[in-house]
Design a protein around this motif. Structure first.
Motif, PDB file in Angstrom:
ATOM      1  N   PHE A 323     -24.905  99.470  37.578  1.00  0.00           N
ATOM      2  CA  PHE A 323     -24.818  98.159  37.768  1.00  0.00           C
ATOM      3  C   PHE A 323     -23.602  97.714  38.658  1.00  0.00           C
ATOM      4  CE2 PHE A 323     -26.949  98.697  33.966  1.00  0.00           C
ATOM      5  CZ  PHE A 323     -27.755  97.684  33.736  1.00  0.00           C
ATOM      6  N   ARG A 324     -23.560  96.456  39.357  1.00  0.00           N
ATOM      7  CA  ARG A 324     -22.498  95.994  39.918  1.00  0.00           C
ATOM      8  C   ARG A 324     -21.255  95.874  39.113  1.00  0.00           C
ATOM      9  NH1 ARG A 324     -26.840  92.741  42.115  1.00  0.00           N
ATOM     10  NH2 ARG A 324     -26.830  93.038  44.325  1.00  0.00           N
ATOM     11  N   ASP A 325     -19.982  96.025  39.688  1.00  0.00           N
ATOM     12  CA  ASP A 325     -18.808  95.889  39.033  1.00  0.00           C
ATOM     13  C   ASP A 325     -18.308  94.353  39.238  1.00  0.00           C
ATOM     14  OD1 ASP A 325     -16.382  96.343  37.799  1.00  0.00           O
ATOM     15  OD2 ASP A 325     -15.432  97.190  39.680  1.00  0.00           O
ATOM     16  N   GLU A 326     -19.378  93.663  38.577  1.00  0.00           N
ATOM     17  CA  GLU A 326     -19.115  91.983  38.708  1.00  0.00           C
ATOM     18  C   GLU A 326     -19.283  91.447  37.492  1.00  0.00           C
ATOM     19  OE1 GLU A 326     -20.373  91.306  43.279  1.00  0.00           O
ATOM     20  OE2 GLU A 326     -21.671  90.761  41.591  1.00  0.00           O
ATOM     21  N   HIS A 327     -19.046  90.263  37.273  1.00  0.00           N
ATOM     22  CA  HIS A 327     -19.663  89.406  35.979  1.00  0.00           C
ATOM     23  C   HIS A 327     -20.415  88.808  36.137  1.00  0.00           C
ATOM     24  CE1 HIS A 327     -15.499  90.680  34.213  1.00  0.00           C
ATOM     25  NE2 HIS A 327     -15.099  90.930  35.393  1.00  0.00           N
ATOM     26  N   ALA A 328     -21.424  88.173  35.207  1.00  0.00           N
ATOM     27  CA  ALA A 328     -22.107  87.232  35.063  1.00  0.00           C
ATOM     28  C   ALA A 328     -22.299  86.160  33.797  1.00  0.00           C
ATOM     29  CB  ALA A 328     -23.618  87.810  35.112  1.00  0.00           C
ATOM     30  N   CYS A 329     -22.600  84.930  34.018  1.00  0.00           N
ATOM     31  CA  CYS A 329     -22.678  83.849  32.962  1.00  0.00           C
ATOM     32  C   CYS A 329     -24.029  83.242  33.178  1.00  0.00           C
ATOM     33  CB  CYS A 329     -21.522  83.110  33.184  1.00  0.00           C
ATOM     34  SG  CYS A 329     -21.463  81.666  32.166  1.00  0.00           S
ATOM     35  N   CYS A 330     -24.563  83.062  31.815  1.00  0.00           N
ATOM     36  CA  CYS A 330     -25.943  82.253  32.036  1.00  0.00           C
ATOM     37  C   CYS A 330     -25.397  81.025  30.982  1.00  0.00           C
ATOM     38  CB  CYS A 330     -26.905  83.000  31.183  1.00  0.00           C
ATOM     39  SG  CYS A 330     -28.395  82.414  30.582  1.00  0.00           S
ATOM     40  N   VAL A 331     -25.714  79.932  31.345  1.00  0.00           N
ATOM     41  CA  VAL A 331     -25.632  78.679  30.544  1.00  0.00           C
ATOM     42  C   VAL A 331     -26.993  78.410  30.341  1.00  0.00           C
ATOM     43  CG1 VAL A 331     -24.917  76.204  30.314  1.00  0.00           C
ATOM     44  CG2 VAL A 331     -23.312  78.008  31.573  1.00  0.00           C
ATOM     45  N   VAL A 332     -27.497  78.278  29.013  1.00  0.00           N
ATOM     46  CA  VAL A 332     -28.775  77.604  28.532  1.00  0.00           C
ATOM     47  C   VAL A 332     -28.807  76.226  28.514  1.00  0.00           C
ATOM     48  CG1 VAL A 332     -30.463  77.736  26.850  1.00  0.00           C
ATOM     49  CG2 VAL A 332     -29.374  79.639  27.433  1.00  0.00           C
ATOM     50  N   PRO A 351     -31.437  72.584  41.003  1.00  0.00           N
ATOM     51  CA  PRO A 351     -30.665  72.733  42.245  1.00  0.00           C
ATOM     52  C   PRO A 351     -31.201  73.821  43.221  1.00  0.00           C
ATOM     53  CG  PRO A 351     -29.536  73.560  40.446  1.00  0.00           C
ATOM     54  CD  PRO A 351     -30.981  72.991  39.773  1.00  0.00           C
ATOM     55  N   GLU A 352     -30.791  73.978  44.462  1.00  0.00           N
ATOM     56  CA  GLU A 352     -31.161  75.471  45.126  1.00  0.00           C
ATOM     57  C   GLU A 352     -30.205  76.388  44.529  1.00  0.00           C
ATOM     58  OE1 GLU A 352     -33.008  75.970  48.102  1.00  0.00           O
ATOM     59  OE2 GLU A 352     -34.067  73.818  47.648  1.00  0.00           O
ATOM     60  N   THR A 353     -30.876  77.597  44.751  1.00  0.00           N
ATOM     61  CA  THR A 353     -30.127  78.805  44.210  1.00  0.00           C
ATOM     62  C   THR A 353     -29.682  79.630  45.617  1.00  0.00           C
ATOM     63  OG1 THR A 353     -31.897  79.966  43.961  1.00  0.00           O
ATOM     64  CG2 THR A 353     -30.716  79.221  41.806  1.00  0.00           C
ATOM     65  N   GLY A 354     -28.628  80.514  45.512  1.00  0.00           N
ATOM     66  CA  GLY A 354     -28.060  81.259  46.426  1.00  0.00           C
ATOM     67  C   GLY A 354     -28.252  82.659  46.127  1.00  0.00           C
ATOM     68  N   ALA A 355     -27.451  83.508  46.878  1.00  0.00           N
ATOM     69  CA  ALA A 355     -27.437  84.989  46.447  1.00  0.00           C
ATOM     70  C   ALA A 355     -26.971  85.455  45.241  1.00  0.00           C
ATOM     71  CB  ALA A 355     -26.904  85.604  47.827  1.00  0.00           C
ATOM     72  N   ASP A 356     -26.033  84.669  44.760  1.00  0.00           N
ATOM     73  CA  ASP A 356     -25.540  84.776  43.355  1.00  0.00           C
ATOM     74  C   ASP A 356     -25.679  84.137  42.543  1.00  0.00           C
ATOM     75  OD1 ASP A 356     -23.986  83.128  44.718  1.00  0.00           O
ATOM     76  OD2 ASP A 356     -22.103  84.011  44.884  1.00  0.00           O
ATOM     77  N   THR A 357     -26.824  83.281  42.445  1.00  0.00           N
ATOM     78  CA  THR A 357     -27.136  82.119  41.483  1.00  0.00           C
ATOM     79  C   THR A 357     -28.742  82.377  41.300  1.00  0.00           C
ATOM     80  OG1 THR A 357     -27.153  80.181  43.187  1.00  0.00           O
ATOM     81  CG2 THR A 357     -25.224  80.520  41.679  1.00  0.00           C
ATOM     82  N   VAL A 383     -27.592  80.701  35.877  1.00  0.00           N
ATOM     83  CA  VAL A 383     -26.980  81.863  35.820  1.00  0.00           C
ATOM     84  C   VAL A 383     -26.280  82.236  37.081  1.00  0.00           C
ATOM     85  CG1 VAL A 383     -27.332  84.614  35.854  1.00  0.00           C
ATOM     86  CG2 VAL A 383     -28.742  82.999  34.610  1.00  0.00           C
ATOM     87  N   ALA A 384     -24.991  82.711  36.969  1.00  0.00           N
ATOM     88  CA  ALA A 384     -24.271  83.163  38.337  1.00  0.00           C
ATOM     89  C   ALA A 384     -23.413  84.358  38.110  1.00  0.00           C
ATOM     90  CB  ALA A 384     -23.273  81.947  38.827  1.00  0.00           C
ATOM     91  N   ARG A 385     -23.233  85.030  39.060  1.00  0.00           N
ATOM     92  CA  ARG A 385     -22.450  86.393  39.251  1.00  0.00           C
ATOM     93  C   ARG A 385     -21.413  85.935  40.041  1.00  0.00           C
ATOM     94  NH1 ARG A 385     -23.917  89.706  43.172  1.00  0.00           N
ATOM     95  NH2 ARG A 385     -25.992  89.062  43.972  1.00  0.00           N
ATOM     96  N   ALA A 386     -20.296  86.576  39.799  1.00  0.00           N
ATOM     97  CA  ALA A 386     -19.120  86.603  40.665  1.00  0.00           C
ATOM     98  C   ALA A 386     -18.110  87.781  40.391  1.00  0.00           C
ATOM     99  CB  ALA A 386     -18.385  85.331  40.422  1.00  0.00           C
TER     100      ALA A 386
END
Ligand code: AMP
Ligand code: GLY
Length: 423
Positions: A323-332, A351-357, A383-386
Motif C-alpha cells: 500500500f502507498r504510504d498515503e491517506h484517502a478519504c471518501c465522501v458519499v 467534476p473531472e477527476t485527476g491522478a489522485d481523485t 474520493v481523494a488521496r494525499a
C-alpha cells in the motif's frame, strides 16, 4: 482476459477501475453494474442474486475469472456454482460465506476458538429471549441472525427497548427469516476499525485499515446507513494493535474456518472494536466493505488481479500486497432522505477527476440520451488521496462540492473523528 464482476455499487466501481490497471484485462462484464460503471465495463442486466442468470451468462461467454463482490450471491452459493462450471472465482464458497450470513454461526465460532468478541446468547424462542433480557442491564445489543442490509442491529438504551426489538424481529417478521433467530450481546465501547484482508486460507494479508461513518447525519446522528464516508488508514489502528489483531483474531479465524471444513478464500472483513480489554470482533463480513473499498483500493500499489488470482489458487504467500504510504478519504454523496424515502431520476453533473481523485458511482443509471441519472440512495463516492489526512479530506470535499444533482446531500464531518484521534 475476460472478467465478470458481480454487483453494481460504488465498491464494484472501485474494484473494476483497479482491475483495469492490469494490461492483460480485456473485457469486464458487470452484472448488473450501473450507469457509472458502464464507462469502464460492459453492464449486463442480470441481478446479483439471479444465480441461474449469472451461471447462464458465464456459460455462454468466455469468462476467465469472476469476482463476486456482494454478500447475497456469496451466501447463496454463487462461487460454488461458477466453480462447478470451471470458472475460477474471487470470493468464498457458501459454506464459508456463512461467517457473515449467520451471526449465530460466527458468534459460536468465536466462542469455540477463543476469538475475542462481545459476550452473547442466541435465541430462537421469543419467550426465552424476553426472560433473558430481564436478567440483563442496558445498554444491550439485539441482532437479527441473518443478512438484514445492516439494519438488523439495535443498540437498546433500555431493557424495554431491547424487548421491543426482539419482539419486532422474532414475532413481527420485520426481517423475515433473518429475524427468526436473534443474538443478544454485551454492549462494547471503544473506537471502531474496519480491516479488509485477503486470505487464501493459508496466509492472511491485511489491507490498509479504515474508518467507516455509518450514521446518516453529522456528529454520528440519524439512522444507520450502508456507510456515508470513510478514511484510511484508521489512526487508532497502530502497528501494535495490528500485530495483536493478527495473532489474536485474524490467524485464529482462518484456522478456525479450516478446522470447521469451511475454508475461506477471498476478502474477509473484520469489523473490530478496540475496547479497554483489547481488540474484539463486532462482525465479520465475507466480502469487501462499501465504502471501505473506495478508500482502500486507491491506496493499493500492487496489482489487484494478481492478488485476486493468487487468493483463489492458494498462492497468496508469493505475491506482494503493498500500500502507498498515503491517506484517502471518501465522501458519499447521497439523495436527501436516504436511508428512508428519497426521490431519484435527477440528472447529474460530475467534476473531472485527476491522478489522485476518483468518482465511484453507486446509484446511477443511464438516461435515454446516455446522460447519468440518480437511481439510488447512495449516489456516488467522491474520493481523494494525499500525503496527509487533512489534505485528503480537503480534496475529497472539494470534489464532492462540485457534484451536482437535485436533492444531493453529504455529511460534512467525514474524517473529523480520525483527525481528533491523531491530535
Ligand atoms: P453491524 O451491522 O454488526 O456492523 O453493527 C452495526 C453497528 O452497531 C456497528 O458498527 C457498531 O457500531 C454497533 N455495534 C454492533 N455490535 C455492538 C456491540 N456489541 N457493542 C457496541 N456497539 C455495537
Ligand atoms: N461499510 C460496512 C459494510 O460494508 O458492511
Amino acid at each position: 482476459m475476460n472478467i465478470m464482476v458481480i454487483g453494481g455499487g460504488g465498491r464494484e466501481h472501485a474494484i473494476i477501475k483497479k482491475l483495469r490497471e492490469n494490461p492483460a484485462v480485456e473485457t469486464i462484464y458487470a452484472l448488473p453494474g450501473n450507469g457509472g460503471i458502464a464507462a469502464e465495463a460492459q453492464c449486463v442486466d442480470i441481478g446479483a442474486k439471479d444465480l441461474p442468470g449469472i451461471v447462464n451468462f458465464a456459460r455462454t461467454h468466455r469468462i476467465d475469472f469472476a469476482v463476486v463482490a456482494p454478500d447475497d450471491p456469496l451466501v447463496l452459493g454463487c462461487v460454488d456454482q461458477l466453480q462447478s462450471i470451471g470458472i475460477p472465482c474471487f470470493g468464498p464458497e457458501s459454506k464459508a460465506a456463512i461467517i457473515e450470513g449467520s451471526k449465530a454461526f460466527s458468534k459460536e465460532l468465536m466462542k469455540k476458538y477463543g476469538i475475542p468478541t462481545a459476550k452473547y446468547e442466541t435465541f430462537t424462542e421469543l419467550e426465552a429471549a424476553l426472560a433473558y433480557l430481564d436478567t440483563q442491564t442496558a445498554p444491550i445489543v439485539v441482532k437479527a441472525d441473518g443478512l438484514a442490509l445492516g439494519k438488523g442491529v439495535i443498540i437498546a438504551q433500555t431493557i424495554d427497548e431491547a424487548k421491543e426489538a426482539a419482539r419486532d424481529m422474532m414475532a413481527g417478521g420485520k426481517f423475515g427469516k433473518s429475524g427468526e433467530c436473534v443474538v443478544i450481546e454485551e454492549f462494547l465501547t471503544g473506537p471502531e476499525v474496519s480491516v479488509l484482508a485477503f486470505t487464501d486460507s493459508n496466509v492472511v494479508k491485511p489491507m490498509v485499515s479504515s474508518m467507516d461513518h455509518k450514521r446518516a447525519l453529522d456528529g454520528d446522528q440519524g439512522l444507520n446507513t450502508g456507510g456515508m464516508g470513510t478514511v484510511a488508514p484508521n489512526p487508532y489502528y497502530t502497528d501494535a494493535v495490528a500485530q495483536r489483531c493478527m495473532e489474536e483474531i485474524f490467524l485464529p479465524t482462518i484456522r478456525a474456518m479450516n478446522e470447521e471444513n469451511r475454508t475461506f478464500r477471498g476478502c474477509l472483513y473484520f469489523g473490530l472494536m478496540l475496547t479497554p480489554d483489547g481488540p474484539k470482533v463486532i462482525e465479520y463480513n465475507c466480502r469487501f466493505g462499501d465504502p471501505e473499498t473506495q478508500v482502500v483500493l486507491p491506496l493499493l500499489e500492487s496489482d489487484l488481479l494478481t492478488i485476486m488470482q493468487a487468493t483463489a489458487n492458494g498462492t497468496l504467500a508469493d505475491v506482494d500486497v503493498k500500500f502507498r504510504d498515503e491517506h484517502a478519504c471518501c465522501v458519499v454523496v447521497a439523495s436527501e432522505g436516504y436511508p428512508l424515502k428519497y426521490d431519484k431520476g435527477f440528472a447529474m453533473t460530475l467534476p473531472e477527476t485527476g491522478a489522485d481523485t476518483e468518482i465511484y458511482i453507486a446509484g446511477a443509471k443511464l438516461g435515454e440520451n446516455g446522460e447519468l441519472l440518480t437511481s439510488g440512495g447512495r449516489v456516488l463516492g467522491a474520493v481523494a488521496r494525499a500525503e496527509t489526512l487533512p489534505a485528503a479530506i480537503e480534496k475529497a470535499y472539494a470534489l464532492a462540492a462540485q457534484v451536482q444533482f437535485e436533492n444531493a446531500f453529504y455529511r460534512k464531518d467525514i474524517g473529523q473523528r480520525a483527525l481528533a484521534a491523531k491530535a
